[in-house]
Motif scaffolding. Structure first.
Motif, PDB file in Angstrom:
ATOM      1  N   THR A 121     -52.162 -44.199  31.429  1.00  0.00           N
ATOM      2  CA  THR A 121     -50.736 -43.870  31.323  1.00  0.00           C
ATOM      3  C   THR A 121     -50.458 -42.638  32.168  1.00  0.00           C
ATOM      4  O   THR A 121     -50.992 -41.562  31.899  1.00  0.00           O
ATOM      5  CB  THR A 121     -50.374 -43.602  29.848  1.00  0.00           C
ATOM      6  N   PHE A 147     -50.944 -51.867  27.056  1.00  0.00           N
ATOM      7  CA  PHE A 147     -50.073 -51.694  25.886  1.00  0.00           C
ATOM      8  C   PHE A 147     -50.841 -51.866  24.578  1.00  0.00           C
ATOM      9  O   PHE A 147     -50.232 -52.061  23.529  1.00  0.00           O
ATOM     10  CB  PHE A 147     -48.917 -52.694  25.936  1.00  0.00           C
ATOM     11  N   LEU A 148     -52.182 -51.822  24.626  1.00  0.00           N
ATOM     12  CA  LEU A 148     -52.953 -52.109  23.415  1.00  0.00           C
ATOM     13  C   LEU A 148     -52.729 -51.049  22.348  1.00  0.00           C
ATOM     14  O   LEU A 148     -52.471 -49.888  22.631  1.00  0.00           O
ATOM     15  CB  LEU A 148     -54.446 -52.230  23.722  1.00  0.00           C
ATOM     16  N   GLU A 150     -54.550 -49.179  19.110  1.00  0.00           N
ATOM     17  CA  GLU A 150     -55.857 -48.974  18.491  1.00  0.00           C
ATOM     18  C   GLU A 150     -55.864 -49.751  17.174  1.00  0.00           C
ATOM     19  O   GLU A 150     -54.848 -49.857  16.502  1.00  0.00           O
ATOM     20  CB  GLU A 150     -56.119 -47.483  18.254  1.00  0.00           C
ATOM     21  N   LYS A 206     -44.511 -48.346  30.920  1.00  0.00           N
ATOM     22  CA  LYS A 206     -45.403 -47.828  29.885  1.00  0.00           C
ATOM     23  C   LYS A 206     -44.803 -46.622  29.182  1.00  0.00           C
ATOM     24  O   LYS A 206     -44.746 -46.555  27.948  1.00  0.00           O
ATOM     25  CB  LYS A 206     -46.757 -47.475  30.512  1.00  0.00           C
ATOM     26  N   ASN A 210     -43.498 -46.505  25.082  1.00  0.00           N
ATOM     27  CA  ASN A 210     -43.942 -45.558  24.057  1.00  0.00           C
ATOM     28  C   ASN A 210     -42.800 -44.647  23.610  1.00  0.00           C
ATOM     29  O   ASN A 210     -42.713 -44.280  22.439  1.00  0.00           O
ATOM     30  CB  ASN A 210     -45.141 -44.745  24.556  1.00  0.00           C
ATOM     31  N   LEU A 213     -40.800 -46.718  21.096  1.00  0.00           N
ATOM     32  CA  LEU A 213     -41.472 -46.848  19.798  1.00  0.00           C
ATOM     33  C   LEU A 213     -41.396 -45.541  19.011  1.00  0.00           C
ATOM     34  O   LEU A 213     -41.117 -45.536  17.808  1.00  0.00           O
ATOM     35  CB  LEU A 213     -42.940 -47.264  19.998  1.00  0.00           C
ATOM     36  N   TYR A 251     -42.003 -50.874  13.278  1.00  0.00           N
ATOM     37  CA  TYR A 251     -41.818 -49.478  13.699  1.00  0.00           C
ATOM     38  C   TYR A 251     -40.651 -48.796  12.998  1.00  0.00           C
ATOM     39  O   TYR A 251     -40.139 -47.801  13.462  1.00  0.00           O
ATOM     40  CB  TYR A 251     -41.745 -49.344  15.239  1.00  0.00           C
ATOM     41  N   GLY A 253     -41.387 -47.939   9.871  1.00  0.00           N
ATOM     42  CA  GLY A 253     -42.195 -47.436   8.758  1.00  0.00           C
ATOM     43  C   GLY A 253     -41.990 -45.926   8.650  1.00  0.00           C
ATOM     44  O   GLY A 253     -42.376 -45.182   9.549  1.00  0.00           O
ATOM     45  N   GLY A 257     -44.832 -39.724   9.856  1.00  0.00           N
ATOM     46  CA  GLY A 257     -44.561 -39.800  11.291  1.00  0.00           C
ATOM     47  C   GLY A 257     -45.743 -40.232  12.135  1.00  0.00           C
ATOM     48  O   GLY A 257     -46.822 -40.537  11.641  1.00  0.00           O
ATOM     49  N   GLY A 259     -48.650 -40.113  15.227  1.00  0.00           N
ATOM     50  CA  GLY A 259     -49.636 -39.213  15.828  1.00  0.00           C
ATOM     51  C   GLY A 259     -50.499 -40.024  16.767  1.00  0.00           C
ATOM     52  O   GLY A 259     -50.075 -41.063  17.272  1.00  0.00           O
ATOM     53  N   CYS A 262     -51.654 -41.096  21.928  1.00  0.00           N
ATOM     54  CA  CYS A 262     -50.701 -41.663  22.888  1.00  0.00           C
ATOM     55  C   CYS A 262     -49.267 -41.219  22.663  1.00  0.00           C
ATOM     56  O   CYS A 262     -48.721 -40.478  23.470  1.00  0.00           O
ATOM     57  CB  CYS A 262     -50.807 -43.184  22.861  1.00  0.00           C
ATOM     58  N   LEU A 263     -48.629 -41.684  21.580  1.00  0.00           N
ATOM     59  CA  LEU A 263     -47.185 -41.447  21.458  1.00  0.00           C
ATOM     60  C   LEU A 263     -46.796 -39.973  21.589  1.00  0.00           C
ATOM     61  O   LEU A 263     -45.908 -39.649  22.385  1.00  0.00           O
ATOM     62  CB  LEU A 263     -46.629 -42.023  20.140  1.00  0.00           C
ATOM     63  N   ASP A 266     -47.416 -38.759  25.166  1.00  0.00           N
ATOM     64  CA  ASP A 266     -46.689 -39.558  26.160  1.00  0.00           C
ATOM     65  C   ASP A 266     -45.208 -39.213  26.198  1.00  0.00           C
ATOM     66  O   ASP A 266     -44.609 -39.170  27.280  1.00  0.00           O
ATOM     67  CB  ASP A 266     -46.880 -41.061  25.906  1.00  0.00           C
ATOM     68  N   LYS A 325     -54.000 -43.487  11.884  1.00  0.00           N
ATOM     69  CA  LYS A 325     -53.483 -44.737  11.322  1.00  0.00           C
ATOM     70  C   LYS A 325     -54.682 -45.548  10.831  1.00  0.00           C
ATOM     71  O   LYS A 325     -55.825 -45.248  11.196  1.00  0.00           O
ATOM     72  CB  LYS A 325     -52.678 -45.508  12.355  1.00  0.00           C
ATOM     73  N   ARG A 415     -46.824 -42.226   3.246  1.00  0.00           N
ATOM     74  CA  ARG A 415     -46.580 -43.404   4.100  1.00  0.00           C
ATOM     75  C   ARG A 415     -45.622 -44.395   3.449  1.00  0.00           C
ATOM     76  O   ARG A 415     -45.458 -45.509   3.954  1.00  0.00           O
ATOM     77  CB  ARG A 415     -47.913 -44.101   4.416  1.00  0.00           C
TER      78      ARG A 415
END
Ligand code: UGA
Length: 436
Positions: A121, A147-148, A150, A206, A210, A213, A251, A253, A257, A259, A262-263, A266, A325, A415
């Motif tokens: 990215t 775009f995978l 984890e 990309k 992100n 999301l 998304y 949820g 928040g 973490g 990536c997000l 990014d 997560k 959560r």
């Protein structure tokens, strides 16, 4: 097809194993000798469902090899760049030093006609900057963002919901796109759309995905703040919004928040690049998205403090979850661990448990207490806070069983993943985030 994958972290190791599993001949390259040795033995260096099976199959078949020498990438038709692009120290931009180092190491081994496919990215404009260096070898640079997710990485790599390839507007670019179409043939045959764009658009897709999301998650968390003040329930609100097919429930949820690796970084890098392009205003909302997200962690800590009567000093708090997560051992920018660290900072006797991430968490935060088994963390706790929604806590833990272990029936659901009514009926003081 012969392929190399430069960088064998969360992205590259999975990409290498997945490409071998669909019949390609793959060499994975990484500078970390320990990681390379593990991968070559068919051992996954991090927790990712199905990865180890794929590694073992690939290594046994001879189609999957690993090396610390970039020279071993020579002869591959496609070289995937999958190195990390972390946040720079002391700033918001992406640190591209690993991308530059990977390209420098690869240059002497490229031949005319080879394709270098960037997967990392990167800020828009990176491919254009790298192109002249790669073009002088006769190879073509394309950008093929990943775009995978984890936890679903193997599935998302083998069966992506779309493939995006940014190419230079040359005949070499067209040929490179055709080569990647062959590389991904099984996914395309199974229906994955294959989108060919210019380089800048592929890089932007990309970052924009992100950013979207992250915005969606922060939107519902902003609604959680309002719901809390108004005496409403954000989970019911999300259900009702989600039935609108234009919005969708995924998304939305709410809780502590987002973490991960990536997000958070990014959206900051995206905003930093927009500033450089003189368009910082266009994504000024991403600062709010980040701010809302970070406030969630404060709120979760406050809920625990309030639930314990305003003082957590010396009180035992069971923290269920450390990974950012479920189905991951990744603790990079984990909101779960952040909540644990803050509670410890306030003097609480924190005991963290997690089915996969405990070793990583203990290495990063030795000051926290840890219990490998959930029930040991719960035993004698004055309060419980659930911060990663693993099935072991969300589905398998009953309020009755938990109640038989703890000292005080106080639970903060970071959560919003528990049945509040069932916990209250079992005598628990239940606190959700933005729930009545
Ligand atoms: C994310 C994107 O989803 C991938 O498409 C992308 O390829 C990847 O980043 C990347 O750039 O490499 P990932 O970081 O694995 O994937 O995790 P997500 O499943 O998106 O979750 C991110 C965070 O958001 C987690 O902390 C999760 O708990 C949180 N989240 C997610 C919520 O708080 N609410 C939700 O409704 C969904």
């Amino acid at each position: 097809m012969r392929m190399s994958v430069i960088g064998c972290g969360y992205l590259g190791a999975v990409h290498a194993a997945a490409m071998a599993s669909i019949g390609h001949d793959v060499i994975g390259i990484d500078v970390d000798a320990g990681k390379v040795a593990a991968l070559a033995d068919g051992v996954a260096p991090f927790f990712e469902p199905q990865l180890e099976e794929l590694l073992q199959e690939g290594v046994a078949s001879g189609r999957l090899r690993f090396s610390t020498e970039t020279a071993d990438a020579a002869g591959a038709a496609v070289h995937f760049l999958a190195v990390g692009t972390p946040q720079v120290a002391g700033g918001h931009a992406a640190d591209l030093r690993f991308v530059d180092a990977a390209v420098d190491a690869l240059l002497p081994h490229l031949r005319a006609g080879d394709v270098v496919a960037g997967k990392s990215t990167v800020p828009v404009g990176t491919a254009a900057r790298l192109t002249p260096r790669i073009a002088q070898t006769g190879a073509a640079l394309v950008w093929n963002p990943e775009f995978l997710r984890e936890g679903w990485a193997v599935h998302d790599t083998i069966m992506p919901d779309r493939l995006v390839v940014g190419i230079p507007q040359t005949s070499a670019g067209e040929e490179a796109a055709a080569l990647l179409r062959d590389a991904y043939a099984p996914a395309i045959e199974a229906g994955a759309p294959f989108l060919v764009t210019d380089l800048a658009t592929a890089e932007l897709v990309k970052g924009a995905a992100n950013a979207f999301l992250a915005t969606k998650i922060s939107f519902i968390n902003a609604m959680a703040e309002i719901a809390e003040a108004a005496g409403a329930d954000v989970t019911l609100l999300a259900d009702a919004l989600g039935h609108d097919t234009r919005i969708g429930r995924r998304y939305l949820g709410s809780g502590i928040g987002f973490g991960g690796g990536c997000l958070p970084k990014d959206i900051r890098a995206f905003a930093a690049r927009a500033e450089e392009l003189g368009r910082g205003e266009a994504v000024g909302f991403l600062r709010e998205v980040d701010g809302i997200n970070l406030r969630r962690r404060d709120r979760a800590v406050q809920l625990v403090v309030d639930a314990l009567g305003g003082l957590v000093f010396g009180r035992r708090v069971a923290v269920l979850g450390a990974a950012f997560k479920p189905f991951s051992d990744d603790i990079r920018d984990s909101p779960a661990l952040d909540v644990a660290v803050r509670l410890r900072g306030l003097g609480a006797d924190v005991v963290v448990t997690d089915p996969a991430a405990l070793e990583n968490a203990a290495a990063a935060h030795p000051q926290l207490g840890y219990a490998p088994h959930r029930d040991d963390a719960l035993r004698d706790a004055d309060a419980v806070v659930i911060v990663t929604e693993w099935d072991q806590y969300r589905r398998e833990l009953t309020p009755q069983h938990a109640g038989s272990l703890v000292a005080g029936r106080v639970i903060v659901d970071g959560r919003n993943c528990l049945d509040a009514a069932a916990w209250r009926a079992a005598g628990w003081q239940y606190h959700g985030m933005g729930r009545r």
